[in-house]
Design an enzyme around this catalytic site. Structure first.
Site, PDB file in Angstrom:
ATOM      1  N   ASP B 268       0.841  -6.779  -6.734  1.00 35.14           N
ATOM      2  CA  ASP B 268       0.497  -6.370  -8.089  1.00 35.14           C
ATOM      3  C   ASP B 268       0.579  -4.837  -8.225  1.00 35.14           C
ATOM      4  O   ASP B 268       0.172  -4.103  -7.311  1.00 35.14           O
ATOM      5  CB  ASP B 268      -0.919  -6.869  -8.410  1.00 35.14           C
ATOM      6  CG  ASP B 268      -1.334  -6.562  -9.828  1.00 35.14           C
ATOM      7  OD1 ASP B 268      -0.606  -6.989 -10.750  1.00 35.14           O
ATOM      8  OD2 ASP B 268      -2.360  -5.879 -10.019  1.00 35.14           O
ATOM      9  N   GLU B 305       5.473  -5.429  -8.065  1.00 35.92           N
ATOM     10  CA  GLU B 305       5.484  -5.003  -9.456  1.00 35.92           C
ATOM     11  C   GLU B 305       5.382  -3.484  -9.441  1.00 35.92           C
ATOM     12  O   GLU B 305       4.467  -2.936  -8.810  1.00 35.92           O
ATOM     13  CB  GLU B 305       4.298  -5.618 -10.208  1.00 35.92           C
ATOM     14  CG  GLU B 305       4.292  -5.277 -11.685  1.00 35.92           C
ATOM     15  CD  GLU B 305       3.000  -5.694 -12.383  1.00 35.92           C
ATOM     16  OE1 GLU B 305       2.986  -5.705 -13.611  1.00 35.92           O
ATOM     17  OE2 GLU B 305       1.997  -5.984 -11.693  1.00 35.92           O
TER      18      GLU B 305
END
Lengths: 567, 567
Positions: B268, B305
């Site tokens: 993330d 990400e």
């Protein structure tokens, strides 16, 4: 008169015929007025026009070099120009228009020197000569040339508060310090250096603004609260509105190259330049500076102070690096110093092993991923492929002296023989050597930390900060008051000392080593293959063989107190 | 029973014969006691021994899987283990001892799939199946395989506060969410995926801890105030005492690979992982994960990400990169979406040009140094040499749906034909495609943001934060309350929809495109030389030629409302 292909596009720009153009980045302003006072005392106010990009600009007729001005944002208090070329009355006073074409240069044929030839002499303008000015340095250049120096490194000269400062509190980054002699003084010094065959390195601070007289935050988004530095707000290199901030500092670097003929910039603590975008400010800076060096037909370099032991900084861009030409190697200093003095306080707790100096010779960085007790984490990465010319080494510098409680030099801690050993270790190392002014003859004066702020609270904060920093210092007695003039005066070096006795002997040794370095081809070759390092742990003796096709040298550095037999 | 070469060296470790070992990093503690409650209700307190490095550890006889425990630091309140493998009663309750050897795996021959073969299906365990559990996913795997999916990406499962959460509020990073089915549930799901030939991607959050139930700060220096994140304190990857923090997150990654047989980790927002040391956490993570992949004989990847458009992330270490295998490409999504919907709010203001989608196909990143109005600065760097398999693309994902005011999917904004065009653009792109659950048949349920905190102030803060985030949203009416159970229930997908009408047609189209992609060799080749891209600006038509020695395909994507003639 001289023209260059480059022009500063902020600040006050004298136009040949029509007057002077003004341009300032002020996205926080609704309106901007330039308030002018001509050299003859005539006052005038002219509104600037807002450009789309957050800049205000305009041309004012009849304004010439020597006229002074302030900016009035939204009809507020008049403030100096963040890109002022000269602050004759210091950080709070009016800016002065400077016409760079009016200075007559004599260094047309100067092309700089190769990085491998650099032997750096770091000096502080205010305390180097009796005059404490740029012009005061000039008569001493013959001495430096004779010593074997090839590059003069000038501690920062961007306008600081008051008359006494190391230079790292600069707030007008385009304005050479007024009491050093301002723009013309610095130009005369650079011109004289070039006439002497000396390169000029200027120390520049791109990691923060000084704490007094900085009004740039009223104009634009120069700082950010996303990151913290030891000196307050970090500069905004990667947040919203950061392009003009990047441009401002790039322009500053190019300005020194073009308008002051500076050969190399020394970048103060780049650890505190935070930029997490895809193209780091330092990468862009290196690209621009090198491109302009080519334009100017000169050998121009960037040398950074960097604490992370990350070779990414000095790797070329093709290898994912930032393309900086060299970096200071503190690990070399700490290894050498602790070996001589046995000190264990502060960051010296990580050092003191003979093997660390061996590693500094073999590898460059001493910490390459090992646990550092001082940092309480692993520190550094490998640098085996980095050539030695990318590291600057020293046994002393302004920080390593001036941040000591009593500002005492290495000579105060070690014997005469050890001092010579330290000199030899630095000057015959496969790295770029740096000397701190006075070191070459064993100067006895301290080099203290000193400031001259007008803000009393700030002075108190500096005093407290320094006292805390010194809490673990080795020296007894009270540290001197950074704000006292005597602290500054005590820090002047006394070049007459060099003429006799122990000092003359030290100086002679430095001269001979530098001559040896200069005349021996293999001592100017820096690739790792030409160097063989062997440490004799028990004898505390370091053997370094350096060779080229035409020369071969064996250097032995013995750190033992007794006579030792090796090999 | 299975043994691996790797063992988690923190948390509770069941030993074959002697009991259970406990080990916790707690440099802030003077003493540490483990308070045990056996499955039979027997209580016991055992003091752990302090190791030199800030860890406390000790072996307790008679403790076995299923027993529960808390740590008492300096005789304080009992707290869960920061490295707990299971939190049966949630973030505030006791930790439970888990013996990873007790699970019987059936995937001995599973070796993973090549990165180029990945077709990713992102799902949220709580809303994907009616049961909202790991076991609830298993009966639907046949459907995914039949659709053409090769990898299931599970939104984060580290124990979050309450029973309803996207997963990014995880605070026990080693403990699979209790109401999803805990450790055994997740293992059963991974085992079943492998039996179906599906790789498993687990989304992990290494940039912050969730806001409720995180007691790790009482134990050690997990966070720092040197950097800021949108969610509070940044993790301490580079400050004092940061080695054990790095080790903690590396151990977490390896734990998922070894104890849960996860194939790939999705990291993330790595933009918020701050590490300015010479060896970035992500670089070390990539090295360790790939090394363990080799040890396990499996193809294991890291997909991040990342918002900076900096190809350094996915470049190999030899080129100065971090060695991450792939990254999400938001620019592709934004270009595609704005072309279809004409949206201009928020970050969409930077998009809407047909040429941007062409660039996304040609280059990967859309912003490669251009000025971004949304960011108010230049954005991104070049990526021409990066193969297409290093980018994950999508027309929808949990963020791009769930962060909209009404959580509406693309189907709510565009026509049936446009929806199919979006599918084709993603699935036939020279990148790794990702689908968000339900997208493949045009699910009509929203995917809202939902939480289930017990802290009322925190709930209010989340509500306020979301309302502000939505202020510029396009949808009318009040956004749903993130804390209401109905918001969660409304977000469930309804797989029965896919059986008929428009939904059945969409599903058929997805299946055919994925079959085409699978069966056509040139659609699985990602090097830039095998791809030719041409944009017909006036006709808003994108032509992509892909070829290998054995196959050649021309894809035409027409974004015009009218019939167009090209070529």
């Amino acid at each position: 008169m001289e023209t260059t292909a480059w022009n500063l596009d902020i600040g006050a720009t004298v136009s040949g015929t029509t007057g002077t153009g003004f341009r300032v980045w002020a996205p926080k302003a609704q309106s901007m007025v330039v308030q002018l006072v001509s050299a003859r005392g005539k006052e005038e106010r002219v509104a600037l026009l807002q450009e789309q990009s957050g800049y205000f600009s305009g041309m004012v007729n009849g304004v010439a070099a020597g006229d002074r001005y302030l900016y009035l944002k939204d009809s507020g208090t008049g403030r100096p120009d963040p890109a002022s070329r000269f602050q004759p009355d210091g950080v709070h006073g009016a800016s002065q228009v400077v016409d760079p074409r009016l200075f007559t240069w004599h260094d047309k044929h100067w092309q700089g020197i190769r990085q491998e030839e650099y032997v750096i002499y770091e000096l502080h303008v205010g305390t180097f000569s009796r005059e404490g000015t740029f012009d005061g340095v000039i008569p001493l250049l013959d001495y430096l040339v004779n010593l074997g120096i090839t590059a003069v490194e000038i501690m920062p000269v961007a306008q600081c508060p008051g008359r006494r400062n190391w230079g790292y509190d600069g707030v007008y980054l385009f304005a050479p310090q007024n009491n050093y002699g301002g723009p013309d003084g610095l130009k005369r010094l650079v011109d004289a250096c070039h006439a002497h065959g000396l390169a000029v390195i200027l120390d520049v601070v791109y990691n923060h603004f000084g704490p007094e007289g900085n009004y740039s935050g009223e104009f634009g988004y120069y700082t950010t609260d996303r990151y913290r530095t030891p000196w307050g707000a970090a500069l905004n290199y990667d947040g919203p509105c950061s392009d003009p901030v990047n441009d401002f500092f790039i322009a500053n670097a190019l300005y020194w190259l073009h308008e002051y003929h500076i050969d190399t910039l020394r970048l103060d603590s780049v650890d505190w330049i935070f930029d997490l975008t895809a193209r780091h400010f330092l990468q862009r800076l290196a690209e621009e500076v090198h491109r302009h060096g080519q334009m100017l037909g000169k050998r121009i370099y960037l040398i950074a102070e960097y604490d992370a032991n990350d070779a990414r900084l000095v790797r070329p861009a093709e290898q994912g690096g930032y393309g900086i030409d060299a970096q200071w190697n503190d690990g070399f200093h700490h290894s050498l110093r602790t070996l001589l003095t046995g000190e264990t306080t502060g960051y010296y707790e990580d050092y003191g092993q003979f093997s660390q100096l061996v590693k500094a010779f073999e590898n460059g960085f001493v910490y390459t991923g090992e646990y550092s007790a001082f940092r309480r984490r692993r520190h550094g990465g490998p640098s085996p492929e980095v050539p030695g010319s990318r590291f600057v080494v020293f046994s002393q510098n302004h920080d390593q002296i001036g941040n000591r409680k009593c500002g005492d030099r290495l000579a105060a801690s070690v014997s005469h023989e050890q001092l010579l050993l330290a000199a030899g270790t630095v000057l015959l190392s496969p790295y770029i050597p740096l000397l701190f002014m006075g070191e070459e003859y064993g100067e006895t004066a301290p080099f203290h930390y000193f400031v001259d702020h007008s803000d009393k609270q700030l002075i108190e904060a500096v005093r407290r900060g320094k006292a805390e920093e010194h809490a673990s210092g080795a020296c007894t007695g009270d540290p001197p008051d950074p704000a006292a003039e005597s602290t500054f005066l005590d820090s002047h070096i006394n070049l007459t000392l060099k003429r006799e006795g122990r000092q003359a002997c030290i100086l002679k040794f430095y001269r001979r080593l530098l001559a040896l370095r200069r005349k021996t081809p293999c001592l100017q070759v820096f690739d790792r293959n030409s160097i063989e390092v062997k440490g004799f742990e028990r004898q505390k003796t370091l053997a370094v063989i350096r060779q080229t096709e035409t020369s071969r040298v064996l250097c032995l550095f013995c750190f033992s107190d007794a006579a030792e037999e090796v090999m």
